[in-house]
Write a protein that holds these residues in place. Structure first.
Motif, short mmCIF file in Angstrom:
data_model
loop_
_atom_site.label_atom_id
_atom_site.label_comp_id
_atom_site.label_asym_id
_atom_site.label_seq_id
_atom_site.Cartn_x
_atom_site.Cartn_y
_atom_site.Cartn_z
N ASP A 80 0.84 -1.19 0.00
CA ASP A 80 0.00 0.00 0.00
C ASP A 80 0.88 1.25 0.00
O ASP A 80 1.87 1.30 0.72
N ASP B 92 -2.64 -4.70 4.58
CA ASP B 92 -3.42 -5.48 5.53
C ASP B 92 -4.59 -6.14 4.80
O ASP B 92 -4.79 -5.92 3.61
N PRO B 93 -5.37 -6.96 5.47
CA PRO B 93 -6.48 -7.67 4.80
C PRO B 93 -7.49 -6.75 4.10
O PRO B 93 -8.11 -7.15 3.12
N SER B 94 -7.67 -5.52 4.57
CA SER B 94 -8.63 -4.63 3.92
C SER B 94 -8.18 -4.27 2.50
O SER B 94 -9.01 -4.06 1.62
N LEU B 95 -6.87 -4.21 2.26
CA LEU B 95 -6.35 -3.93 0.91
C LEU B 95 -6.69 -5.09 -0.02
O LEU B 95 -7.11 -4.89 -1.16
N ARG B 96 -6.56 -6.31 0.46
CA ARG B 96 -6.91 -7.49 -0.34
C ARG B 96 -8.39 -7.46 -0.70
O ARG B 96 -8.77 -7.69 -1.85
N ALA B 97 -9.23 -7.15 0.26
CA ALA B 97 -10.68 -7.09 0.01
C ALA B 97 -11.02 -6.02 -1.02
O ALA B 97 -11.85 -6.24 -1.90
N ARG B 98 -10.36 -4.87 -0.94
CA ARG B 98 -10.60 -3.79 -1.92
C ARG B 98 -10.14 -4.22 -3.31
O ARG B 98 -10.82 -3.97 -4.30
#
Length: 79
Positions: A42, A60-66
């Protein structure tokens, strides 16, 4: 890039140095990947009238989800 944009880089296994140059700064991050591994990085920053800074960090995991919700336009192949 524009805010909240994503770039997918396909690179050979091993160590790679990701770098950026911005009008008011630069930075780099060394990453190590194995065959088939997906790494999330990121570009984090802050922009205020009195200060501006940016850095690269592992995502973090939120970047993967996005990223999974995004539409892939093209790949950028590494050397």
């Amino acid at each position: 890039t524009v805010p909240l944009s994503l770039v997918r880089l396909v690179a050979a296994p091993g160590v790679h140095r990701l770098a950026f140059n911005w009008a008011k700064g630069q930075g780099e991050l060394e990453v190590r990947g194995e065959a088939g591994q997906v790494l999330w990085v990121d570009l984090v920053g802050s922009l205020w009238i009195w200060n501006e800074w940016y850095r690269l960090e592992t995502g973090d995991p939120s970047l993967r989800a996005r990223a999974l919700k995004s539409r892939l336009v093209a790949d950028v192949d590494g050397p």
